[in-house]
Motif scaffolding. Structure first.
Motif, PDB file in Angstrom:
ATOM      1  N   UNK A 195       0.828  -1.207   0.000  1.00  0.00           N
ATOM      2  CA  UNK A 195       0.000   0.000   0.000  1.00  0.00           C
ATOM      3  C   UNK A 195       0.860   1.254   0.000  1.00  0.00           C
ATOM      4  N   UNK A 196       0.395   2.247  -0.704  1.00  0.00           N
ATOM      5  CA  UNK A 196       1.047   3.566  -0.725  1.00  0.00           C
ATOM      6  C   UNK A 196       2.425   3.544  -1.372  1.00  0.00           C
ATOM      7  N   UNK A 197       2.726   2.549  -2.201  1.00  0.00           N
ATOM      8  CA  UNK A 197       4.001   2.520  -2.900  1.00  0.00           C
ATOM      9  C   UNK A 197       4.071   3.575  -3.985  1.00  0.00           C
TER      10      UNK A 197
ATOM     11  N   UNK B 295      -0.829   2.293 -12.135  1.00  0.00           N
ATOM     12  CA  UNK B 295      -1.192   2.309 -10.718  1.00  0.00           C
ATOM     13  C   UNK B 295      -0.553   3.476  -9.970  1.00  0.00           C
ATOM     14  N   UNK B 296       0.158   4.327 -10.656  1.00  0.00           N
ATOM     15  CA  UNK B 296       0.737   5.501 -10.029  1.00  0.00           C
ATOM     16  C   UNK B 296       2.196   5.364  -9.643  1.00  0.00           C
ATOM     17  N   UNK B 297       2.842   4.256 -10.001  1.00  0.00           N
ATOM     18  CA  UNK B 297       4.250   4.070  -9.679  1.00  0.00           C
ATOM     19  C   UNK B 297       5.147   4.767 -10.710  1.00  0.00           C
ATOM     20  N   UNK B 298       6.266   5.289 -10.229  1.00  0.00           N
ATOM     21  CA  UNK B 298       7.353   5.708 -11.099  1.00  0.00           C
ATOM     22  C   UNK B 298       8.221   4.479 -11.318  1.00  0.00           C
TER      23      UNK B 298
ATOM     24  N   UNK C  22      24.810  -6.382 -12.751  1.00  0.00           N
ATOM     25  CA  UNK C  22      25.945  -5.459 -12.789  1.00  0.00           C
ATOM     26  C   UNK C  22      25.537  -4.019 -12.526  1.00  0.00           C
ATOM     27  N   UNK C  23      24.280  -3.748 -12.659  1.00  0.00           N
ATOM     28  CA  UNK C  23      23.770  -2.380 -12.504  1.00  0.00           C
ATOM     29  C   UNK C  23      23.895  -1.918 -11.056  1.00  0.00           C
ATOM     30  N   UNK C  24      24.285  -0.666 -10.881  1.00  0.00           N
ATOM     31  CA  UNK C  24      24.309  -0.074  -9.543  1.00  0.00           C
ATOM     32  C   UNK C  24      22.884   0.365  -9.197  1.00  0.00           C
ATOM     33  N   UNK C  25      22.314  -0.271  -8.188  1.00  0.00           N
ATOM     34  CA  UNK C  25      20.945   0.028  -7.777  1.00  0.00           C
ATOM     35  C   UNK C  25      20.954   0.932  -6.550  1.00  0.00           C
ATOM     36  N   UNK C  26      20.015   1.848  -6.463  1.00  0.00           N
ATOM     37  CA  UNK C  26      19.975   2.735  -5.291  1.00  0.00           C
ATOM     38  C   UNK C  26      19.614   1.962  -4.028  1.00  0.00           C
ATOM     39  N   UNK C  27      20.383   2.139  -2.992  1.00  0.00           N
ATOM     40  CA  UNK C  27      20.124   1.455  -1.727  1.00  0.00           C
ATOM     41  C   UNK C  27      18.794   1.947  -1.152  1.00  0.00           C
ATOM     42  N   UNK C  28      17.859   1.020  -0.949  1.00  0.00           N
ATOM     43  CA  UNK C  28      16.559   1.390  -0.407  1.00  0.00           C
ATOM     44  C   UNK C  28      15.738   2.266  -1.317  1.00  0.00           C
ATOM     45  N   UNK C  29      15.944   2.140  -2.635  1.00  0.00           N
ATOM     46  CA  UNK C  29      15.328   3.088  -3.560  1.00  0.00           C
ATOM     47  C   UNK C  29      13.944   2.748  -4.073  1.00  0.00           C
ATOM     48  N   UNK C  30      13.463   1.506  -3.843  1.00  0.00           N
ATOM     49  CA  UNK C  30      12.212   1.088  -4.475  1.00  0.00           C
ATOM     50  C   UNK C  30      11.210   0.516  -3.472  1.00  0.00           C
ATOM     51  N   UNK C  31       9.961   0.907  -3.647  1.00  0.00           N
ATOM     52  CA  UNK C  31       8.888   0.370  -2.804  1.00  0.00           C
ATOM     53  C   UNK C  31       8.471  -1.026  -3.246  1.00  0.00           C
TER      54      UNK C  31
ATOM     55  N   UNK D 113      12.523   0.263   3.172  1.00  0.00           N
ATOM     56  CA  UNK D 113      11.881  -0.401   4.317  1.00  0.00           C
ATOM     57  C   UNK D 113      10.374  -0.499   4.109  1.00  0.00           C
ATOM     58  N   UNK D 114       9.853  -1.704   4.308  1.00  0.00           N
ATOM     59  CA  UNK D 114       8.438  -1.952   4.051  1.00  0.00           C
ATOM     60  C   UNK D 114       8.133  -2.317   2.619  1.00  0.00           C
ATOM     61  N   UNK D 115       9.162  -2.283   1.753  1.00  0.00           N
ATOM     62  CA  UNK D 115       8.971  -2.596   0.348  1.00  0.00           C
ATOM     63  C   UNK D 115       8.827  -4.082   0.099  1.00  0.00           C
ATOM     64  N   UNK D 116       8.358  -4.422  -1.103  1.00  0.00           N
ATOM     65  CA  UNK D 116       8.060  -5.818  -1.442  1.00  0.00           C
ATOM     66  C   UNK D 116       8.822  -6.257  -2.680  1.00  0.00           C
ATOM     67  N   UNK D 117       9.374  -7.454  -2.605  1.00  0.00           N
ATOM     68  CA  UNK D 117       9.955  -8.130  -3.761  1.00  0.00           C
ATOM     69  C   UNK D 117       8.968  -9.201  -4.209  1.00  0.00           C
ATOM     70  N   UNK D 118       8.575  -9.148  -5.476  1.00  0.00           N
ATOM     71  CA  UNK D 118       7.610 -10.091  -6.036  1.00  0.00           C
ATOM     72  C   UNK D 118       8.246 -10.789  -7.230  1.00  0.00           C
ATOM     73  N   UNK D 119       8.445 -12.097  -7.116  1.00  0.00           N
ATOM     74  CA  UNK D 119       9.069 -12.876  -8.179  1.00  0.00           C
ATOM     75  C   UNK D 119       8.069 -13.893  -8.708  1.00  0.00           C
TER      76      UNK D 119
END
Length: 206
Positions: free
Chosen positions: A19-21, A41-44, A77-86, A111-117
């Motif tokens: 919620x609220x991602x 759904x409103x996500x960037x 190999x991509x540099x991902x932002x630490x804690x960058x995604x909901x 924090x509070x984010x979800x990984x969906x595989x």
């Protein structure tokens, strides 16, 4: 026939969104169908795929004001932002890379984010004899519907790789690398891995 096993589970994945991602990463986005649903759904959405041909096709379908942002990139190999995604999603893409890549994705979750595989597994299970006839019926139904509508979906062109981990191996690795995750077997030779990052999680804590 144009029945896509991954598209079949889009609604299930959308119900699992936190919620609220606001920010999302779609790994192995292919031609971008699910990335566009996230944007709606409103996500960037940052949508990554290592195939230049697939990314070109995804961009050809367009987006809303540059969202999703389709980019050719290898997430291992991509540099991902630490804690960058909901939310981070992987639809039939994790088996193209080492399974341990999930730890990089975990670090990129807010924090509070979800990984969906939505993943693929190797070997056979007791569900496979059920999946085959259901798959045939579903393919026929989609084909008949498109004939009636006079529609034809363009062929998809993503790279193909055979999964090399069985479902028990996936469950064991996921439990080790993503404590507290869930792995649920689905029809059509798929599984759903869900992981929610604890709000007290700190990078390097395990």
């Amino acid at each position: 026939m144009p029945f896509d096993h991954n598209d079949h589970y889009h609604r299930l994945l959308l119900r699992k969104l936190p919620p609220h991602g606001r920010t999302a990463l779609d790994v192995g986005c292919g031609t971008g169908r699910f990335a566009r649903l996230l944007a709606a759904r409103g996500y960037e959405v940052d949508a990554l795929d290592p195939s230049a041909e697939v990314i070109a096709e995804a961009r050809g379908y367009g987006g809303d004001g540059g969202n999703p942002r389709f980019r050719r990139a290898d997430v291992t190999r991509e540099e991902l932002p630490d804690g960058g995604y909901d939310v981070i999603t992987c639809l039939a893409s994790l088996h193209h890379m080492p399974f341990a890549t999930v730890t990089r994705l975990r670090a990129a979750l807010a924090p509070g984010g979800a990984l969906l595989v939505l993943g693929c597994y190797s070997g056979t299970t007791w569900w496979d004899p059920v999946a085959s006839p259901v798959n045939a019926v579903a393919r026929m139904a989609v084909y008949a519907d498109e004939r009636l509508r006079g529609e034809r979906r363009p062929p998809l062109k993503p790279p193909v790789a055979e999964p090399d981990m069985t479902l028990p191996e996936i469950r064991a690795a996921a439990a080790r690398l993503l404590p507290g995750c869930g792995v649920r077997q689905l029809l059509f030779w798929r599984y759903l891995l869900t992981y929610r990052k604890d709000r007290t999680y700190r990078s390097g804590s395990g």
